[in-house]
Design a protein around this motif. Structure first.
Motif, PDB file in Angstrom:
ATOM      1  N   GLN A  96       0.825  -1.205   0.000  1.00 31.96           N
ATOM      2  CA  GLN A  96       0.000   0.000   0.000  1.00 31.96           C
ATOM      3  C   GLN A  96       0.860   1.255   0.000  1.00 31.96           C
ATOM      4  N   SER A  97       1.879   1.285   0.843  1.00 33.05           N
ATOM      5  CA  SER A  97       2.769   2.447   0.923  1.00 33.05           C
ATOM      6  C   SER A  97       3.515   2.671  -0.385  1.00 33.05           C
ATOM      7  N   ARG A  99       2.559   1.757  -3.404  1.00 28.48           N
ATOM      8  CA  ARG A  99       1.602   2.248  -4.398  1.00 28.48           C
ATOM      9  C   ARG A  99       1.371   3.751  -4.215  1.00 28.48           C
ATOM     10  N   GLU A 100       1.222   4.186  -2.977  1.00 30.39           N
ATOM     11  CA  GLU A 100       0.975   5.606  -2.691  1.00 30.39           C
ATOM     12  C   GLU A 100       2.147   6.484  -3.108  1.00 30.39           C
ATOM     13  N   LYS A 101       3.365   5.915  -3.067  1.00 30.44           N
ATOM     14  CA  LYS A 101       4.565   6.674  -3.417  1.00 30.44           C
ATOM     15  C   LYS A 101       4.966   6.493  -4.880  1.00 30.44           C
ATOM     16  N   TYR A 128      -1.738  -5.447  -7.343  1.00 33.83           N
ATOM     17  CA  TYR A 128      -0.703  -4.515  -6.887  1.00 33.83           C
ATOM     18  C   TYR A 128       0.552  -4.605  -7.758  1.00 33.83           C
TER      19      TYR A 128
END
Length: 213
Positions: A96-97, A99-101, A128
């Motif tokens: 998740q982290s 993907r956000e970055k 992902y």
């Protein structure tokens, strides 16, 4: 700058390594043969080329065994030991982290395509990953670097722009041979093995500090 994380699968995203070891350890014990972790670890993260549990058992017993029967029993024991397949601590949060970055994600596994894709889909994390490469995509699996070199090519990045996450010495050797920095996260089967030339060692991916990376 880090542009991609490349993950091993077995033993890192889901601990499939420990149940398989327990399954074959039980089978060996039932035949009066000991299966130590040091011996079993030869095939962790790679193929059965160096250590084939069926053939080794035949050598130890000095007689032929029914491979189909052993395969069936091992699969039954594996399912019992695995229980409900669960994603390992920190994996989902790291995905998740990343993907956000805007960090690309890939899997490079010595296992088969059906095996890896099936688990990734079952766990709900298949989407992902931009790239998923398995044993069918290369001539040689780990510790050969071919899987990691192919992942770099598919991602369109240089080795210096990636970080590999691995749980086995064979995987670490493959990452090092490909020139990619490697963070090791050993599981129950591999934590007692020797790891050389790695960037960082963690007990779980839950310890990852994204800002530090």
């Amino acid at each position: 700058m880090v542009k991609a994380f490349i993950f091993d699968f077995d033993g890192l995203i889901v601990d499939t390594e420990t149940p398989w070891y327990y399954a074959f350890r039980d089978i060996y014990e039932e035949h009066g043969v000991e299966l130590g972790l040091e011996l079993w670890s030869k095939n962790v993260g790679t193929s059965f080329e160096e250590f084939h549990p069926f053939l080794y058992l035949e050598q130890a017993l000095q007689k032929k065994i029914d491979h189909d029967h052993i395969k069936l029993i091992s699969e039954q024991k594996y399912e019992v030991y695995l229980g409900q397949a669960a994603i390992l601590p920190g994996v989902y949060e790291l995905l998740q982290s990343a993907r956000e970055k805007g960090i690309q994600l890939a899997v490079a596994s010595s296992s088969t395509r059906d095996w890896v894709h099936g688990y990734l889909q079952k766990l709900g994390i298949f989407d992902y990953f931009t790239v998923v490469h398995t044993s069918e995509d290369v001539k040689r699996v780990k510790p050969d670097p071919e899987l990691y070199l192919l992942a770099l090519q598919s991602l369109g990045i240089e080795a210096s722009e990636a970080i590999v996450f691995e749980d086995s010495p064979n995987g670490l050797k493959a990452a090092n041979a490909a020139g990619i920095r490697c963070i090791i996260v050993p599981n129950e089967v591999t934590r007692g093995l020797e790891f050389a030339m790695h960037e960082l060692r963690l007990s779980s991916l839950a310890e990852i500090d994204m800002e530090a990376l």
